[in-house]
Design a protein around this motif. Structure first.
Motif, mmCIF file in Angstrom:
data_model
loop_
_atom_site.group_PDB
_atom_site.id
_atom_site.type_symbol
_atom_site.label_atom_id
_atom_site.label_comp_id
_atom_site.label_asym_id
_atom_site.label_seq_id
_atom_site.Cartn_x
_atom_site.Cartn_y
_atom_site.Cartn_z
ATOM 1 N N GLN A 1 40.970 41.362 31.683
ATOM 2 C CA GLN A 1 42.148 41.534 30.829
ATOM 3 C C GLN A 1 41.734 41.918 29.408
ATOM 4 O OE1 GLN A 1 44.117 37.743 31.224
ATOM 5 N NE2 GLN A 1 45.154 38.288 33.126
ATOM 6 N N LEU A 2 40.650 41.314 28.916
ATOM 7 C CA LEU A 2 40.140 41.660 27.594
ATOM 8 C C LEU A 2 39.633 43.095 27.564
ATOM 9 C CD1 LEU A 2 38.284 38.329 26.751
ATOM 10 C CD2 LEU A 2 40.285 39.244 25.563
ATOM 11 N N LYS A 3 39.042 43.529 28.657
ATOM 12 C CA LYS A 3 38.601 44.925 28.748
ATOM 13 C C LYS A 3 39.789 45.870 28.641
ATOM 14 C CE LYS A 3 36.413 48.302 31.813
ATOM 15 N NZ LYS A 3 35.800 48.552 33.140
ATOM 16 N N ALA A 4 40.852 45.561 29.387
ATOM 17 C CA ALA A 4 42.044 46.413 29.376
ATOM 18 C C ALA A 4 42.728 46.393 28.011
ATOM 19 C CB ALA A 4 43.015 45.953 30.466
ATOM 20 N N GLU A 5 42.756 45.225 27.370
ATOM 21 C CA GLU A 5 43.449 45.084 26.098
ATOM 22 C C GLU A 5 42.657 45.662 24.930
ATOM 23 O OE1 GLU A 5 44.692 41.513 22.980
ATOM 24 O OE2 GLU A 5 44.063 40.991 25.007
ATOM 25 N N LEU A 6 41.336 45.413 24.927
ATOM 26 C CA LEU A 6 40.528 45.691 23.748
ATOM 27 C C LEU A 6 39.482 46.790 23.944
ATOM 28 C CD1 LEU A 6 39.851 41.984 22.686
ATOM 29 C CD2 LEU A 6 41.627 43.515 21.791
ATOM 30 N N GLY A 7 39.247 47.174 25.187
ATOM 31 C CA GLY A 7 38.263 48.220 25.437
ATOM 32 C C GLY A 7 36.825 47.751 25.391
ATOM 33 N N ILE A 8 36.599 46.435 25.485
ATOM 34 C CA ILE A 8 35.242 45.902 25.467
ATOM 35 C C ILE A 8 34.690 45.815 26.889
ATOM 36 C CG2 ILE A 8 35.650 44.661 23.331
ATOM 37 C CD1 ILE A 8 36.035 42.119 24.941
#
Length: 267
Positions: A42-49
Motif C-alpha cells: 500500500q505504501l508503494k502504491a501511495e508513495l512510490g517507494i
C-alpha cells in the motif's frame, strides 16, 4: 543515498511522508520493511517507494536504516538487522528508552548509530527532533542523516545525556499543549462560542505565539511582558494563572516525563 524504513507506523510513517514531500530524493531509493507485507504494498502504491521482502534485504540495500519499531521489539529485530549490517551503514533509532549502547551490543562496538527523539507534529512537517550520534559517525556521514530531520521541521544535535530532558521539553509537550488549547476552547464555549470556532481561535494563537518566539529571538518572558498592558485584561489573566501555580504545574509535569523516561531506559 538509499534510505530504508523498518516500520512505518505513526512516527516512522510521519517522518517518511514528511521527508518525501520536502525533498527531491528518487522514491525508488526509499525502501520499507513492514511486518504486514500488504501494508508495504500500500505504501508503494501511495508513495512510490520500494517494499523490501524482509529486514535482511532492506539492510543489505540501504545506506541509512531508520528503525521505527516499538522498544519491546528491539530484541527481536536487532539480530535480524545484524545479519546484514556492516559499518558503512548508519542505523537510526527513534525508540524511547533504548540507548545507543544497547544497540551496540547487537551490531558491534564499531556500529554507526544515530538516535533521534522526534515528536508527533512530524505529521504536519512541524516536528522538533533531537538528534545524537555515537563516536563512530563522522561529520560527513552525519550531515545527510541530519538533513532528513531538518526536512520535517526543526532539528538540533544534542548529547545522548540530554534525551530525558528532550522528552520532557518536546517529546511529550505536545500533549500538554493540547490540554492548554482544549482548556481555552472549553472556556470560550462557556462564554458563548461554538467549540469548532473556539479551537481555531485557541490553536492559531498558540501557533502565532510560538512563531513569535522562534522568529523574533525575543525571550518568552519579555514577549509576555510586552502583551501585558498595566491594568489590562491580559495581565489580569496572567496574574490568576501565576497565583494558581501555572508555571509550577508545567515544571512538575515536565519532570514527571523525565523521570519516567529514565525508568524506561535500556542500556
Amino acid at each position: 543515498m538509499k534510505i530504508g524504513f523498518i516500520g512505518a507506523g505513526n512516527m516512522g510513517g510521519a517522518i517518511l511522508r514528511g521527508y518525501l514531500t520536502t525533498t527531491n530524493i528518487n522514491r525508488e531509493d526509499v525502501f520499507v520493511s513492514e511486518q504486514n507485507q500488504e501494508k508495504a504494498e500500500q505504501l508503494k502504491a501511495e508513495l512510490g517507494i520500494t517494499p523490501a521482502k524482509d529486514i535482511a534485504e532492506l539492510v543489505a540495500l540501504c545506506d541509512v536504516i531508520l528503525l521505527g519499531v516499538k522498544p519491546n521489539n528491539f530484541e527481536t529485530v536487532l539480530p535480524l538487522i545484524a545479519e546484514k549490517y556492516s559499518t558503512d551503514k548508519v542505523l537510526v533509532s527513534m525508540a524511547a528508552g533504548i540507548e545507543m549502547s544497547f544497540i551496540e551490543k547487537y551490531l558491534g562496538a564499531e556500529a554507526k548509530i544515530v538516535r533521534i527523539m522526534p515528536n508527533t507534529p512530524a505529521m504536519v512537517n512541524e516536528a522538533m527532533v533531537a538528534v545524537c550520534r555515537n563516536a563512530n559517525v563522522s561529520d560527513e556521514e552525519f550531515a545527510p542523516v541530519f538533513h532528513i530531520f531538518k526536512a520535517i521541521g526543526k532539528a538540533e544535535e544534542v548529547p545522548e545525556s540530554l534525551i530525558h530532558c528532550v522528552i520532557g521539553v518536546s517529546g511529550s509537550s505536545p500533549a500538554y499543549t493540547y490540554m492548554y488549547i482544549d482548556a481555552l476552547a472549553e472556556a470560550a464555549v462557556k462564554n458563548g462560542m461554538a467549540k469548532e470556532q473556539a479551537i481555531i481561535f485557541a490553536a492559531q494563537s498558540v501557533l502565532g505565539a510560538a512563531k513569535m518566539v522562534l522568529e523574533t529571538g525575543v525571550d518568552p518572558v519579555q514577549l509576555r511582558i510586552n502583551v501585558c498592558s498595566p491594568g489590562g485584561a491580559t495581565i489580569e489573566a496572567v496574574t490568576i494563572l501565576q497565583q494558581n501555580g501555572f508555571e509550577k504545574n508545567i515544571a512538575e509535569g515536565f519532570q514527571a516525563a523525565v523521570e519516567k523516561s529514565k525508568m524506561m531506559t535500556k542500556n
